[in-house]
Design a protein around this motif. Structure first.
Motif, PDB file in Angstrom:
ATOM      1  N   PRO B  45       1.053  -1.259  -0.078  1.00 28.40           N
ATOM      2  CA  PRO B  45       0.029   0.038  -0.116  1.00 28.40           C
ATOM      3  C   PRO B  45       0.864   1.210   0.089  1.00 28.40           C
ATOM      4  O   PRO B  45       1.921   1.281   0.596  1.00 28.40           O
ATOM      5  CB  PRO B  45      -0.910  -0.058   1.225  1.00 28.40           C
ATOM      6  CG  PRO B  45       0.152  -1.085   2.037  1.00 28.40           C
ATOM      7  CD  PRO B  45       0.961  -1.838   1.420  1.00 28.40           C
ATOM      8  N   PHE B  46       0.425   2.100  -0.856  1.00 31.72           N
ATOM      9  CA  PHE B  46       1.193   3.510  -0.844  1.00 31.72           C
ATOM     10  C   PHE B  46       0.246   4.951  -0.650  1.00 31.72           C
ATOM     11  O   PHE B  46      -0.849   4.639  -1.118  1.00 31.72           O
ATOM     12  CB  PHE B  46       1.755   3.446  -2.143  1.00 31.72           C
ATOM     13  CG  PHE B  46       2.786   2.447  -2.309  1.00 31.72           C
ATOM     14  CD1 PHE B  46       2.474   1.455  -3.102  1.00 31.72           C
ATOM     15  CD2 PHE B  46       3.995   2.787  -1.977  1.00 31.72           C
ATOM     16  CE1 PHE B  46       3.386   0.495  -3.302  1.00 31.72           C
ATOM     17  CE2 PHE B  46       5.108   1.944  -2.078  1.00 31.72           C
ATOM     18  CZ  PHE B  46       4.760   0.587  -2.683  1.00 31.72           C
ATOM     19  N   PHE B 134       3.386  -6.588  -8.123  1.00 27.67           N
ATOM     20  CA  PHE B 134       2.521  -5.670  -8.995  1.00 27.67           C
ATOM     21  C   PHE B 134       1.108  -5.578  -8.013  1.00 27.67           C
ATOM     22  O   PHE B 134       0.297  -4.959  -8.547  1.00 27.67           O
ATOM     23  CB  PHE B 134       2.172  -6.172 -10.195  1.00 27.67           C
ATOM     24  CG  PHE B 134       1.761  -7.611 -10.326  1.00 27.67           C
ATOM     25  CD1 PHE B 134       2.557  -8.609 -10.556  1.00 27.67           C
ATOM     26  CD2 PHE B 134       0.429  -7.817 -10.353  1.00 27.67           C
ATOM     27  CE1 PHE B 134       2.006 -10.186 -10.569  1.00 27.67           C
ATOM     28  CE2 PHE B 134      -0.126  -9.189 -10.544  1.00 27.67           C
ATOM     29  CZ  PHE B 134       0.841 -10.375 -10.462  1.00 27.67           C
ATOM     30  N   ASN B 135       1.183  -6.254  -6.889  1.00 27.60           N
ATOM     31  CA  ASN B 135      -0.214  -5.902  -6.405  1.00 27.60           C
ATOM     32  C   ASN B 135       0.060  -4.748  -5.258  1.00 27.60           C
ATOM     33  O   ASN B 135       0.905  -4.677  -4.333  1.00 27.60           O
ATOM     34  CB  ASN B 135      -0.486  -7.216  -5.410  1.00 27.60           C
ATOM     35  CG  ASN B 135      -1.206  -8.316  -5.937  1.00 27.60           C
ATOM     36  OD1 ASN B 135      -1.763  -7.817  -6.945  1.00 27.60           O
ATOM     37  ND2 ASN B 135      -0.919  -9.643  -5.663  1.00 27.60           N
ATOM     38  N   THR B 136      -0.767  -3.923  -5.480  1.00 26.09           N
ATOM     39  CA  THR B 136      -0.569  -2.733  -4.850  1.00 26.09           C
ATOM     40  C   THR B 136      -1.979  -2.034  -4.260  1.00 26.09           C
ATOM     41  O   THR B 136      -3.094  -2.831  -4.698  1.00 26.09           O
ATOM     42  CB  THR B 136      -0.463  -1.545  -5.842  1.00 26.09           C
ATOM     43  OG1 THR B 136      -1.684  -1.238  -6.669  1.00 26.09           O
ATOM     44  CG2 THR B 136       0.719  -1.461  -6.612  1.00 26.09           C
ATOM     45  N   GLN B 137      -1.963  -1.335  -3.423  1.00 23.08           N
ATOM     46  CA  GLN B 137      -3.278  -0.506  -2.894  1.00 23.08           C
ATOM     47  C   GLN B 137      -2.571   1.016  -3.119  1.00 23.08           C
ATOM     48  O   GLN B 137      -1.723   1.324  -2.158  1.00 23.08           O
ATOM     49  CB  GLN B 137      -3.622  -0.853  -1.476  1.00 23.08           C
ATOM     50  CG  GLN B 137      -4.111  -2.336  -1.350  1.00 23.08           C
ATOM     51  CD  GLN B 137      -5.397  -2.202  -1.936  1.00 23.08           C
ATOM     52  OE1 GLN B 137      -6.244  -1.310  -2.151  1.00 23.08           O
ATOM     53  NE2 GLN B 137      -5.959  -3.421  -2.573  1.00 23.08           N
ATOM     54  N   LEU B 138      -3.198   1.602  -3.876  1.00 24.41           N
ATOM     55  CA  LEU B 138      -2.873   3.114  -4.372  1.00 24.41           C
ATOM     56  C   LEU B 138      -3.698   4.217  -3.672  1.00 24.41           C
ATOM     57  O   LEU B 138      -4.729   3.984  -3.597  1.00 24.41           O
ATOM     58  CB  LEU B 138      -2.604   3.257  -5.737  1.00 24.41           C
ATOM     59  CG  LEU B 138      -1.495   2.341  -6.461  1.00 24.41           C
ATOM     60  CD1 LEU B 138      -1.670   2.419  -8.059  1.00 24.41           C
ATOM     61  CD2 LEU B 138      -0.171   2.284  -6.155  1.00 24.41           C
ATOM     62  N   SER B 139      -2.780   5.158  -3.115  1.00 21.50           N
ATOM     63  CA  SER B 139      -3.516   6.451  -2.772  1.00 21.50           C
ATOM     64  C   SER B 139      -4.617   6.945  -4.047  1.00 21.50           C
ATOM     65  O   SER B 139      -4.116   6.524  -5.264  1.00 21.50           O
ATOM     66  CB  SER B 139      -2.603   7.524  -2.514  1.00 21.50           C
ATOM     67  OG  SER B 139      -3.401   8.891  -2.508  1.00 21.50           O
ATOM     68  N   LYS B 140      -5.646   7.252  -3.686  1.00 19.50           N
ATOM     69  CA  LYS B 140      -6.561   7.818  -4.845  1.00 19.50           C
ATOM     70  C   LYS B 140      -6.142   9.233  -5.087  1.00 19.50           C
ATOM     71  O   LYS B 140      -6.746   9.720  -6.077  1.00 19.50           O
ATOM     72  CB  LYS B 140      -8.206   7.879  -4.401  1.00 19.50           C
ATOM     73  CG  LYS B 140      -8.615   6.425  -3.974  1.00 19.50           C
ATOM     74  CD  LYS B 140      -8.076   5.402  -4.825  1.00 19.50           C
ATOM     75  CE  LYS B 140      -8.505   4.129  -4.112  1.00 19.50           C
ATOM     76  NZ  LYS B 140      -7.889   2.970  -4.687  1.00 19.50           N
TER      77      LYS B 140
END
Lengths: 329, 830
Positions: B45-46, B134-140
């Protein structure tokens, strides 16, 4: 039973054999064991034999009959109330059917809310039966399959069968028959022109044993076998022999050897395939539901090695393309 | 030749991997080490670091009711969101970040994460393709004003979705994945071409437009098009670094070749099969990374077609690589696909949830109706066979009237050596007939492929959400019976007595079946409309706040229009409404028609009272239940009367979907994929139904008949499915009212594959299915677990075909002893 008596029974059956309706007790789709390809098997009711090992005892009598399925019964008693003959009672053990009183009208089966009461033996018209078997035409075409008449003994309704097969052929549906061979020659002559292959039972070669096991002699059966095989060969149609391998009955070296020799001497390369069918113990529940004793109840399955051995006997006598099938021990 | 025998080895073949090359074996074993692996691809996550930052996109999960609990309640962010935020790594933002538009911020953030925050890793000396994590949780990437506005809509949407579900209507939500990107374009023209396209489009904008949303989006797209090239560059560096310390010459040379590949692709067109696979992989993993949604339906399309020219050149014509090496490349590809499951690897079960489905579509017809199976098709299938059991990517094999025998032989062989088909079969003629209905021309429809599980889609220019809307069709029965309200006693979320649907009248006042059926039509139309309304809210919010510019460049039509794929339509733009509980609904209609209107055996009020009591109130109700269950006509047994109603009901509810479009211009259309809703959440929330089903128990599955009804066997059920979809015209033309396809599962008795003769019959059955059946088929084989269940519920196993020569076999109502006998013959683990 004398031959004359037997012919009478057959003649009676034939005379009440309506050519436009038939009594059928099951229609089975995606049959994979009743001839080439994917087939629909039509089980015709009525049989002149009464083999000790019969796997469709519900198909022997011409008359429909009723069976009660204990596991499906919810004990509502609807059938009891609906029976016009008062032939049904319900107690702690479940439903009891007084068979002498019962005329198999089938009202109980219709009124049963579930599937606990079933009537075996429905009348089908030619059109309706044709429409039913035509449903799977696509699969017959992709597999080289078609319709198989079985039962019971389909030749007991030979006049209907002849018409039915003709209609199948007209629709482009291939036809086959599983028969015990006990029917008058004219009956076969009417049916065979529209049959594409025949699966013919030779159960027991010894005449006395045959009568003991099935209730009838085998002379007419073997005589029919010979000319039918020849007839089919001349028209290029496959002719298969079937032999049930039943412990304590037909499962003997003498029998297999004897049948093999009969094939070699009488059926001159006219047998495309011979199937040895292992004893099937699944019908036990049918006999119970019919309130009948079964000679073979509790009989264990035949061993795989035995089936292979019978196959090797058959082959050693000179018969080619011998198969065996069924569940073994 | 032998047949079944109680003394032979167990009938149930559990698939096991075989004939793997050492490299492939290593990769497979490594994958299955699961949580024990030193490396995994779990969520990274970022965050932008702002206190209001949002990392978790709950909207993607509105179609997964099992996790609603983790989403939160009225106002909270819920465990998923908060835990990800706590874990999230802060990403350094460039000067002026916040002055950009949202799409641009997203593309900047995304590039920064992929290039500088997530390490570039080659997974062992056996890996031949770059692209590990490649599995991310990205900031919106929303600022505080935007986040406020978003949160309002988000919480409102959440409540609407929860209520929709809680009242038994099913679920709906704008979710990710489920597309086939323009991989062919990447292989043939590289990302360079997309960058050029976006730049051209941007340059052509007038000054106002440049300042507006089109300009923002196109700039974001341009930046996004560079990300794969930059990533490849860094991976090339990593490969060269590893080459220097490689332990073997062979491996050094491989790594150097990988670096050279990455110097070229995916920016430039691929010139070798190896480059082609590499390009596809990077393009693909970045989709999953940008959407932060691991591989649900993000599918590859007809890879055996668009990589065929390169494969043919390298393996067959010029023999630059061996076929074995080509299969090793495919094995690397397979390995990487499976790591999508690492997303939640620490949660257990190796992180495997039902939400995946990276499909590969194989074989099928070409432009002129000819069969296009080629050696790459077979090489890929062989790899799957050798790796089996493996979950990803999932092969869909397209069958048609002229499918080659060799392909069918392979299919049957693979099925016979495992406990179920490790692929889904799709049927061209029926599928294409459906696609024509939605306006795909016959000059295009031949090139369809599958996403998700089996949903028919075009490639590279089609972003048709396929499981975004999953209404419970059976709800329409309850609404019809109670005049638009929930059944009294229904523990739904709405207050008892609430008017949910339209007033179609008290059915006690109906004197004819037609009146009831018309009322039902109105209610099912309402179920569809209700679904549309819920979905549209989620889509509008997503369109405004959650763009995915990288994905957008990979769907033709978006660059041209200058809009994000989530904000406007690409060339083909549909949203599927997947009807759940079809057979339950149809069988309920059939039961009401017979018992209330034809036979007049029960009044509608008696039926309603029985449903309220779950058939347990009186003895008469128990009898009624048995009648409804057993003595009414049923869909699925090739009964023309029942199937006629099935066909009519299908055509009707399907036609309702065409009335609606989404806020972003996508067209709704029908499909029938029930995933697990029929057995899970929807089932639990559906009251007793007039087909004799008890409250809370399973609904019917997709286009399958009601469980236990299918007693006439696989030919009859296939015929019914084909009929329900529309059958054929009198000229023999296929019809299908479901353009997105319908899921159909049949469980076979493994004895049907026991020898050559029977395998031929099974092949013939499949060819018959092409003629008469549906658009897709999942083949299961009975296993020991099912048989144990069959003892307890024999009524559910009418498909346990016992076939013995000349034997009238009926399994459906036999005694326990005989069940034991049959079961013993099938299983030797009991």
């Amino acid at each position: 039973m004398t031959l004359a008596g037997l012919v009478k029974i057959i003649t009676d059956a034939s005379s009440s054999d309506d050519e436009d309706t038939a009594i059928v007790f099951e229609i089975q789709k995606l049959s994979t064991e009743d001839g080439p390809g994917i087939r629909t098997t039509v089980f015709f009711k009525s049989c002149p034999l009464e083999c000790a090992w019969c796997q469709n005892p519900e198909g022997i009598d011409r008359q429909p009959s009723i069976q009660w399925y204990k596991q499906k019964c919810i004990g509502c008693g609807t059938c009891v109330q609906s029976c016009p003959k008062g032939a049904l009672t319900l107690d702690a053990d479940g439903i009891h059917l007084d068979r002498p009183l019962c005329d198999a009208c089938g009202i109980c089966a219709d009124s049963c809310p579930g599937t606990a009461m079933k009537k075996f033996g429905t009348t089908w018209t030619l059109d309706a039966l044709l429409a039913e078997v035509a449903k799977d035409k696509a699969y017959y075409e992709t597999s080289g399959g078609g319709v198989t008449a079985s039962g019971g003994e389909p030749m007991m309704q030979a006049r209907f069968l002849a018409k039915f097969f003709a209609r199948c052929k007209a629709l482009g549906i291939s036809t086959a028959i599983e028969t015990c061979g006990l029917a008058p020659k004219p009956a076969f002559e009417a049916v065979l022109p529209n049959v594409d292959m025949v699966m013919y039972d030779i159960k027991e070669i010894d005449p006395e044993l045959h009568e003991q096991f099935t209730g009838v002699k085998n002379d007419l059966i073997l005589a029919n076998c010979t000319w039918i095989a020849s007839d089919l060969a001349s028209t290029g149609k496959p002719f298969w022999i079937r032999t049930p391998i039943i412990p304590g009955f037909t499962a003997t070296e003498e029998n297999i050897r004897g049948i093999a020799e009969f094939i070699i001497s009488n059926l001159n390369n006219q047998v495309e395939r011979w199937d040895l069918l292992a004893f099937n113990n699944l019908p036990a529940d049918k006999y119970e539901r019919m309130d009948k004793q079964w000679t073979l109840k509790g009989q264990s399955l035949i061993g795989k090695a035995d089936m292979e051995w019978f196959q090797s006997i058959a082959t050693s006598v000179g018969v080619t393309n011998v198969h065996w099938s069924g569940l073994t021990r | 030749m032998t047949c079944d025998s109680a003394t032979e080895s167990p009938r149930f073949k559990v698939a096991a991997p075989h004939d793997l090359s050492p490299r492939a074996k290593w990769l497979r074993d490594y994958y299955f080490m699961g949580n024990e692996r030193a490396w995994n691809n779990q969520y990274s996550p970022f965050t932008t670091g702002t206190p209001w930052d949002r990392v978790f996109g709950e909207g993607d999960y509105y179609i997964v009711p099992e996790i609603y609990f983790y989403i939160g309640t009225k106002k909270t962010r819920g465990p998923y969101a908060t835990s990800l935020e706590v874990m999230a790594q802060q990403v350094p933002l460039p000067e002026g970040f916040w002055s950009h538009s949202v799409p641009e911020r997203r593309s900047i953030f995304f590039q920064e994460v992929m290039i500088n925050q997530i390490p570039q890793e080659i997974i062992s000396d056996n890996d031949l393709l770059a692209g590990g994590r490649f599995n991310t949780q990205l900031s919106k990437c929303l600022d505080d004003k935007e986040e406020n506005a978003f949160e309002k809509q988000n919480l409102r949407n959440r409540q609407v979705v929860f209520k929709f579900h809680g009242d038994g209507f099913g679920n709906a939500g704008a979710t990710g994945g489920h597309l086939i990107a323009n991989y062919k374009g990447i292989v043939e023209n590289g990302f360079k071409s997309l960058h050029e396209k976006a730049k051209d489009a941007h340059d052509k904008l007038g000054p106002t437009e440049k300042k507006g949303s089109k300009g923002s989006e196109l700039r974001a797209m341009m930046l996004s098009a560079e990300t794969p090239a930059k990533l490849a560059s860094k991976y090339a560096e990593e490969c060269r670094r590893l080459a220097e310390v490689a332990e073997s010459t062979d491996r050094r040379m491989e790594l150097e070749q990988m670096a050279r590949n990455l110097d070229r692709v995916p920016w430039e067109p691929a010139t070798t099969f190896w480059e082609g696979l590499q390009a596809v992989w990077i393009a693909h993993m970045l989709i999953i990374a940008e959407e932060s949604y691991p591989g649900p339906g993000t599918s590859f399309g007809r890879i055996d077609q668009y990589l065929w020219p390169l494969y043919k050149k390298d393996v067959i014509d010029e023999q630059n690589i061996t076929r074995e090496f080509a299969k090793d490349l495919i094995s690397s590809f397979i390995f990487h696909c499976n790591t999508a499951y690492d997303a939640q690897i620490k949660i257990g079960n190796q992180g495997i949830t039902s939400g995946f489905g990276q499909l590969i579509t194989l074989s099928g017809i070409g432009q002129d109706g000819e069969d296009v199976t080629n050696d790459l098709t077979y090489a890929i299938l062989e790899c799957f066979d050798e790796w089996n059991p493996i979950l990803e990517p999932k092969p869909n094999i397209r069958l048609h009237r002229n499918s080659p025998d060799r392909l069918l032989d392979m299919i049957v062989s693979m099925i016979s050596r495992s406990q179920g088909a490790p692929f889904i079969l799709n049927f061209d003629e029926r599928s294409i007939a459906g696609m024509l209905v939605e306006g795909i021309t016959s000059s295009d429809a031949w090139d369809y492929a599958c996403v998700g599980c089996l949903e028919n889609t075009m490639q590279g220019d089609d972003r048709s959400g396929t499981v975004n809307c999953n209404p419970n069709l059976a709800k329409s029965i309850e609404l019809t019976l109670w005049n638009g309200k929930n059944m009294p006693g229904n523990k739904g979320i709405s207050k008892p007595g609430t008017q949910l649907g339209p007033r179609t009248g008290d059915p006690a006042s109906f004197t004819t079946w037609e009146q009831f059926y018309d009322a039902w039509k109105t209610q099912v139309g309402f179920v569809i409309k209700n679904t549309v309304d819920v979905y549209n809210l989620t889509e509008a919010t997503r369109a405004k706040f959650l763009p995915t510019p990288y994905v957008s460049i990979l769907v033709d039509g978006c660059i041209e229009a200058g809009h994000d794929v989530r904000a406007g339509p690409p060339r083909h733009a549909f949203v599927t409404i997947e009807g759940v509980g079809f057979a339950t609904t149809v069988d309920s209609l059939l039961a009401i028609k017979k018992f209330v209107y034809d036979d007049k055996k029960f009044t509608i009020d008696e039926i309603k009272a029985a449903l309220q009591a779950d058939f347990k109130g009186t003895k008469e109700q128990a009898v009624m239940q048995a009648l409804l269950k057993n003595k009414a006509p049923k869909y699925g047994v090739d009964d023309p009367t029942a199937d006629a109603l099935a066909r009519d009901a299908m055509a009707f509810w399907a036609s309702e979907t065409w009335k609606y479009k989404t806020p972003t211009g996508y067209q709704f259309r029908p499909g029938m994929l029930s995933w697990n809703y029929w057995a899970g959440e929807d089932a639990g929330l559906t009251v007793a139904t007039p087909n004799g089903r008890n409250a809370g128990t399973f609904l019917s599955n997709a286009i399958c008949p009601t469980n236990g009804v299918d007693t006439n066997g696989p030919t009859s059920v296939a015929n019914s499915v084909g009929t329900a979809l529309g059958g054929k015209t009198s000229d023999g033309e296929y019809c299908s009212v479901l353009p997105n396809g319908a899921s159909h599962t049949i469980t076979f008795n493994p004895s049907i594959l026991r020898d050559e003769e029977h395998r031929e019959k099974f092949k013939a059955y499949l060819r018959g299915y092409i003629e008469n059946g549906g658009s897709a088929l999942q083949i299961n084989m009975l296993d020991a677990a099912m048989l144990k269940d069959a003892q307890d519920h024999p009524e559910n196993y009418g498909t346990l075909l016992v076939r013995v020569t000349g034997y009238n076999a009926y399994f459906t109502a036999i005694g326990k002893e005989l069940q034991d006998e049959i079961i013993a013959r099938e299983s030797h683990t009991m």
